[in-house]
Design a protein around this motif. Sequence first.
Motif, PDB file in Angstrom:
ATOM      1  N   ALA A   8       0.826  -1.199   0.000  1.00  0.00           N
ATOM      2  CA  ALA A   8       0.000   0.000   0.000  1.00  0.00           C
ATOM      3  C   ALA A   8       0.864   1.255   0.000  1.00  0.00           C
ATOM      4  N   ARG A   9       0.336   2.307  -0.583  1.00  0.00           N
ATOM      5  CA  ARG A   9       1.089   3.554  -0.666  1.00  0.00           C
ATOM      6  C   ARG A   9       1.421   4.065   0.736  1.00  0.00           C
ATOM      7  N   GLY A  10       2.683   4.357   0.951  1.00  0.00           N
ATOM      8  CA  GLY A  10       3.138   4.815   2.252  1.00  0.00           C
ATOM      9  C   GLY A  10       3.541   3.698   3.194  1.00  0.00           C
ATOM     10  N   ALA A  11       3.287   2.445   2.790  1.00  0.00           N
ATOM     11  CA  ALA A  11       3.650   1.302   3.632  1.00  0.00           C
ATOM     12  C   ALA A  11       4.341   0.225   2.802  1.00  0.00           C
ATOM     13  N   GLU A  12       5.099   0.647   1.805  1.00  0.00           N
ATOM     14  CA  GLU A  12       5.752  -0.310   0.906  1.00  0.00           C
ATOM     15  C   GLU A  12       6.862  -1.075   1.623  1.00  0.00           C
ATOM     16  N   LYS A  13       7.076  -2.302   1.168  1.00  0.00           N
ATOM     17  CA  LYS A  13       8.163  -3.139   1.640  1.00  0.00           C
ATOM     18  C   LYS A  13       9.154  -3.358   0.503  1.00  0.00           C
ATOM     19  N   PRO A  14      10.431  -3.608   0.832  1.00  0.00           N
ATOM     20  CA  PRO A  14      11.417  -3.871  -0.223  1.00  0.00           C
ATOM     21  C   PRO A  14      11.303  -5.298  -0.733  1.00  0.00           C
ATOM     22  N   GLY A  15      11.560  -5.468  -2.013  1.00  0.00           N
ATOM     23  CA  GLY A  15      11.504  -6.794  -2.612  1.00  0.00           C
ATOM     24  C   GLY A  15      12.559  -6.973  -3.674  1.00  0.00           C
ATOM     25  N   MET A  16      12.680  -8.203  -4.134  1.00  0.00           N
ATOM     26  CA  MET A  16      13.639  -8.562  -5.174  1.00  0.00           C
ATOM     27  C   MET A  16      12.969  -9.558  -6.112  1.00  0.00           C
ATOM     28  N   LEU A  17      13.281  -9.468  -7.401  1.00  0.00           N
ATOM     29  CA  LEU A  17      12.800 -10.474  -8.339  1.00  0.00           C
ATOM     30  C   LEU A  17      13.776 -11.635  -8.386  1.00  0.00           C
ATOM     31  N   ASP A  18      13.228 -12.870  -8.398  1.00  0.00           N
ATOM     32  CA  ASP A  18      14.100 -14.019  -8.573  1.00  0.00           C
ATOM     33  C   ASP A  18      14.267 -14.327 -10.058  1.00  0.00           C
TER      34      ASP A  18
END
Length: 279
Positions: A8-18
């Motif tokens: 959600a906007r303002g509550a983003e988490k970091p991620g990575m593509l495999d």
Amino acid sequence: MKLLRYGARGAEKPGMLDAKGQLRDLSAHIPDLAGAVLSDLSRLKEIDPESLPLVGGSPRIGACIGNVGKFLCIGLNYSDHAAEAGLRVPREPVLFAKYTSAICGPDDPILIPRGSEKTDWEVELGFVIGKPGKYIAEADALSHIAGYFVANDVSERNFQTERSGQWSKGKGCDNFGPIGPWLVTPDEVPDPNNLQMWLKVNDQLMQNGTTANMVFKVPFLVAYLSQFFTLHPGDVVITGTPPGVGMGMTPPRFLKAGDRVSLGIDGLGEQHQLCENDA
């Protein structure tokens, strides 16, 4: 690596593509793709993406960089775009800024402002600063970049050029700065000055260009900007657009509610936006 932020906007988490293009959660390793984290992304290469939690469903993809400091923009950086705008190629880079409140996710809607008559599109290559610096030598410039991304420099031409003052009033409206979907690290972008880029409106190809036609190349831009102020981790720069914008058409064509905009750059992903009237 292809890094991103989701949620959600303002509550983003970091991620990575495999390797399969699946989204993996990075939040156990870094708090966000922002600030000091960007100064040393190399340690993330030691992580096996398959060891990270798989993110299910289809979460919203946010802006690929959080807590952006400066949002710097280069104008008229393609000679053929300058020609369609009826302007000369500048002797030095044209520098302006967007407001950070313009930043949004790559698939968030384009909000057409109240009173807008000429909301336009611009596909652009962007990069984010990782290593800070001032008075950076051009030969060292690329070492200061943490990664590259796709940007749409959405612009309201009436606000920008016909209502007096600086360009920023037509460049910094809400949701006029979608960035992402991914932050792609430099090891996957061997030559940022040779990338194909495109943009479509309602599936009609409007822009089809290459960063090879930039007047001022990426290393020069880093060095040039650093002569005026310190570049900090999380500062973003978008580098100009090729021809094919709405104001350059005969007759001019601009966005309206219900239009669909798609854009992308080879290796950096795509954006897909629906135009809506701002409330």
